[in-house]
Design a protein around this motif. Structure first.
Motif, PDB file in Angstrom:
ATOM      1  N   CYS A  96      75.938   2.760 125.934  1.00  0.00           N
ATOM      2  CA  CYS A  96      75.090   3.240 126.875  1.00  0.00           C
ATOM      3  C   CYS A  96      74.858   3.522 128.083  1.00  0.00           C
ATOM      4  O   CYS A  96      75.031   2.666 129.017  1.00  0.00           O
ATOM      5  N   ARG A  98      72.068   3.757 129.387  1.00  0.00           N
ATOM      6  CA  ARG A  98      71.109   3.145 130.493  1.00  0.00           C
ATOM      7  C   ARG A  98      71.119   1.589 130.283  1.00  0.00           C
ATOM      8  O   ARG A  98      71.522   1.208 130.991  1.00  0.00           O
ATOM      9  N   CYS A  99      71.561   0.899 128.717  1.00  0.00           N
ATOM     10  CA  CYS A  99      72.092  -0.585 129.944  1.00  0.00           C
ATOM     11  C   CYS A  99      73.542  -1.155 129.176  1.00  0.00           C
ATOM     12  O   CYS A  99      73.819  -2.540 129.136  1.00  0.00           O
ATOM     13  N   CYS A 101      75.170  -1.111 126.687  1.00  0.00           N
ATOM     14  CA  CYS A 101      76.019  -1.402 125.529  1.00  0.00           C
ATOM     15  C   CYS A 101      76.852  -0.725 125.367  1.00  0.00           C
ATOM     16  O   CYS A 101      77.241  -0.149 125.409  1.00  0.00           O
ATOM     17  N   CYS A 136      71.861   3.778 124.048  1.00  0.00           N
ATOM     18  CA  CYS A 136      71.480   3.449 122.055  1.00  0.00           C
ATOM     19  C   CYS A 136      70.194   3.805 121.628  1.00  0.00           C
ATOM     20  O   CYS A 136      68.832   4.218 122.167  1.00  0.00           O
ATOM     21  N   CYS A 139      67.605   1.548 123.631  1.00  0.00           N
ATOM     22  CA  CYS A 139      66.824   2.610 124.964  1.00  0.00           C
ATOM     23  C   CYS A 139      65.840   3.484 124.251  1.00  0.00           C
ATOM     24  O   CYS A 139      65.278   4.371 124.956  1.00  0.00           O
TER      25      CYS A 139
HETATM   26 ZN   LIG Z   1      71.292   1.067 125.627  1.00  0.00          ZN
END
Ligand SMILES: [Zn+2]
Ligand SMILES: [Zn+2]
Ligand SMILES: [Zn+2]
Length: 141
Positions: A96, A98-99, A101, A136, A139
């Motif tokens: 992901c 953004r985060c 993961c 993900c 997110c």
């Molecule tokens: Zn994410």
């Protein structure tokens, strides 16, 4: 053979000692699930072993990955992450953006097609690592 014993053999063959710091770092890495940077692993180890430096962590991780006891992932964002596991425990990653993961995935169909691609170009397969980047489920909400 346990990874720790494998490491010991490799070190002996190279004339290196199976030092206490190396053992600690190896055990800590094997215990963890996930994909840690050397810095993250170092922080965890430091709680109980304040004398083990980041450089030692780096060197040990290199040694482990060179010898197939862990995998070094070089990600798009420039970080290197390490995960335990040997070649026979293969998986690929959905990451992901953004985060950060990472989801571990294996698709037999894709694996088969990759083998086909190797053969088509006259390669004998050794290894591959597939990274798919996206957002993900968490997110996206
Ligand atoms: Zn994410
Ligand atoms: Zn794969
Ligand atoms: Zn993984």
């Amino acid at each position: 053979m346990q990874p720790d014993q494998v490491l010991e053999k490799i070190l002996l063959a190279r004339g290196l000692r199976h030092s206490a710091p190396r053992a600690v770092i190896t055990q800590e890495l094997l215990k963890l699930e996930g994909h840690l940077t050397a810095e993250e692993l170092h922080r965890r180890i430091q709680r109980r072993h304040p004398r083990i430096g980041l450089a030692t962590v780096y060197r040990t991780l290199r040694l482990l990955s060179e010898n197939g006891l862990c995998r070094e992932l070089r990600l798009e964002d420039g970080t290197a992450r390490f995960e335990p596991g040997q070649a026979e425990e293969h998986h690929d990653h959905l990451i992901c953006t953004r985060c950060g993961c990472m989801l571990e995935v294996v698709d037999p169909e894709i694996e088969r097609l990759q083998d086909k691609l190797f053969r088509k170009h006259g390669f004998s397969p050794q290894r591959h690592h597939m990274e798919l980047y996206g957002i993900c489920r968490k997110c996206r909400k």
